[in-house]
Write an enzyme that holds these catalytic residues in place. Structure first.
Site, PDB file in Angstrom:
ATOM      1  N   PHE A 113       0.984  -3.449  -0.317  1.00  0.00           N
ATOM      2  CA  PHE A 113       2.131  -3.246   0.918  1.00  0.00           C
ATOM      3  C   PHE A 113       1.048  -2.063   2.127  1.00  0.00           C
ATOM      4  CE2 PHE A 113       5.773  -5.314  -1.339  1.00  0.00           C
ATOM      5  CZ  PHE A 113       5.629  -6.435  -0.288  1.00  0.00           C
ATOM      6  N   SER A 114       1.113  -1.289   2.313  1.00  0.00           N
ATOM      7  CA  SER A 114       1.042   0.034   3.221  1.00  0.00           C
ATOM      8  C   SER A 114      -0.478   0.580   2.348  1.00  0.00           C
ATOM      9  CB  SER A 114       2.047   0.869   3.500  1.00  0.00           C
ATOM     10  OG  SER A 114       3.045   0.257   4.484  1.00  0.00           O
ATOM     11  N   ILE A 115      -0.611   0.638   1.432  1.00  0.00           N
ATOM     12  CA  ILE A 115      -1.318   0.873   0.481  1.00  0.00           C
ATOM     13  C   ILE A 115      -2.657   0.113   1.590  1.00  0.00           C
ATOM     14  CG2 ILE A 115      -3.055   1.566  -1.131  1.00  0.00           C
ATOM     15  CD1 ILE A 115      -1.266   1.561  -2.867  1.00  0.00           C
TER      16      ILE A 115
END
Length: 392
Positions: A113-115
């Site tokens: 996801f947002s990594i």
């Protein structure tokens, strides 16, 4: 009477129950987070094949008690309670151990996801070091057609630091929101295919507040960053990631990135990697931008990202202040502001890449938490990382 299939025995549901409409929901996310490419179009990021074996022995660490909540519990119990799918820990560049839930195998990919934002920003640092990408340039220098959008007067720096004054909310669970339209444009929700991600981004408008004043966590900024990198480099994002990061890093597993109807990469949240390779990204950052004796990203960029850069004032005005009261945000990475100088990448549903420069520990945690955001659990996870870093 037909018995359960091996799939159903392992996951607790049938494969045909996992749909585009529910793939981020519990319990289906235990499988879908490892198999995003079966649900959303994805581009490959190849690696040089390397034979690895799991390092399962944490030296009894899993049975150690840890106090991150009101009642102390074992490390293993916390991993289970926080819906962890995989945990890889490194110290001083060496693998300390790998832990996997029963439904995940060593070597499997998992969406971060947002990594993905943090990984994408590394490519920005690489291209900046090569002199082909200017973080202080206006967005329109690379994407002229953005002039009538929220980004018309924004700089690349505003995009990198999430300080675009963007009229958009991260309403993960509202099916009628602009965020739901955004997910349709990425092909992450049913009903997509009529509006591309690029087209969606260029419809977004700004707030009255000036850019650069407030940290606002808005994922479209990071998809726009992917477009900026493609325009600057002349390469597709997946090819750029393979050439500039994945191969030099010595990644052992193939990565992937979700793409939309035009093949535009979902750089805000669509990257999938193995836990080991995610930990390698963190170790490369801890080493000041080098891996395998090779410089990948300029040391000055890493220091700016993890130590010196970012606006405390913008962070103080933002909504994530309770997580890191003394924190900052720079180039899609979080500086915790803690005494140990730790920094991290964070993704919804419990994805973390945590680096503690004081103890030389890197922790990659992949999870399938039922809720996209769980603020109380996030605070416990940070405390868990700090304690684990001291224990290993």
């Amino acid at each position: 009477m037909t018995g359960k299939t091996a799939f159903e025995t392992r996951y607790g549901f049938r494969r045909n129950q996992v749909l585009l409409a529910n793939w981020r929901e519990n319990p289906f996310n235990r499988w879908s987070f490892q198999n995003v490419g079966e649900l959303v179009p994805s581009a490959r990021v190849a690696a040089l094949p390397v034979n690895e074996a799991p390092a399962e022995d944490f030296g009894g660490l899993l049975d150690e008690k840890i106090a991150v909540a009101s009642t102390p519990e074992t490390v293993a119990a916390f991993l289970s309670r926080s819906h962890t799918d995989a945990l890889t820990v490194m110290r001083g560049g060496r693998i300390v151990g790998d832990w996997f839930a029963p439904h995940m195998d060593f070597g499997a990919r998992h969406i971060i996801f947002s990594i993905s934002k943090s990984v994408t920003a590394i490519m920005a640092g690489i291209l900046e070091g090569e002199g082909v990408f200017d973080p202080e340039a206006p967005v329109t220098a690379y994407i002229p057609e953005a002039r009538d959008s929220a980004y018309g007067e924004a700089t690349v720096r505003h995009v990198l630091d999430m300080s675009v004054s963007l009229d958009f909310e991260e309403a993960y669970l509202d099916p009628e929101s602009a965020f739901a339209r955004y997910r349709r444009a990425t092909l992450w929700n049913p009903g997509g295919g009529t509006e591309s991600l690029r087209e969606f981004l260029l419809t977004l408008q700004r707030l009255a507040e000036p850019h650069g004043q407030t940290f606002r966590y808005r994922s479209p900024n990071s998809d726009l960053l992917g477009l900026l990198l493609e325009r600057a480099s002349g390469q597709r994002f997946a090819d750029l990631m393979r050439e500039k990061l994945w191969l030099p890093l010595g990644a052992a597993g193939e990565a992937s990135v979700a793409v939309d109807m035009e093949g535009t990469a979902r750089t805000a949240g669509g990257i999938s990697v193995t836990p080991r390779d995610l930990a390698r990204v963190g170790e490369m950052m801890r080493q000041g931008g080098t891996a395998n004796g090779r410089r990948i990203v300029p040391e000055a960029w890493v220091r700016d990202t993890t130590v010196t850069g970012g606006s405390s004032e913008a962070w103080q005005r933002g909504a994530m202040l309770p997580l890191f009261p003394k924190g900052r945000y720079r180039n899609k990475w979080y500086q915790t502001g803690h005494e140990n100088g730790a920094y991290c990448g964070i993704g919804i549903h419990g994805q973390w890449l945590y680096v503690d420069p004081r103890t030389e520990v890197v922790i990659a945690k992949m999870s399938s938490q039922p809720e996209p955001v769980d603020d109380p659990l996030d605070l416990e996870i940070v405390a868990f990382f700090e304690a684990l870093s001291r224990m290993v």
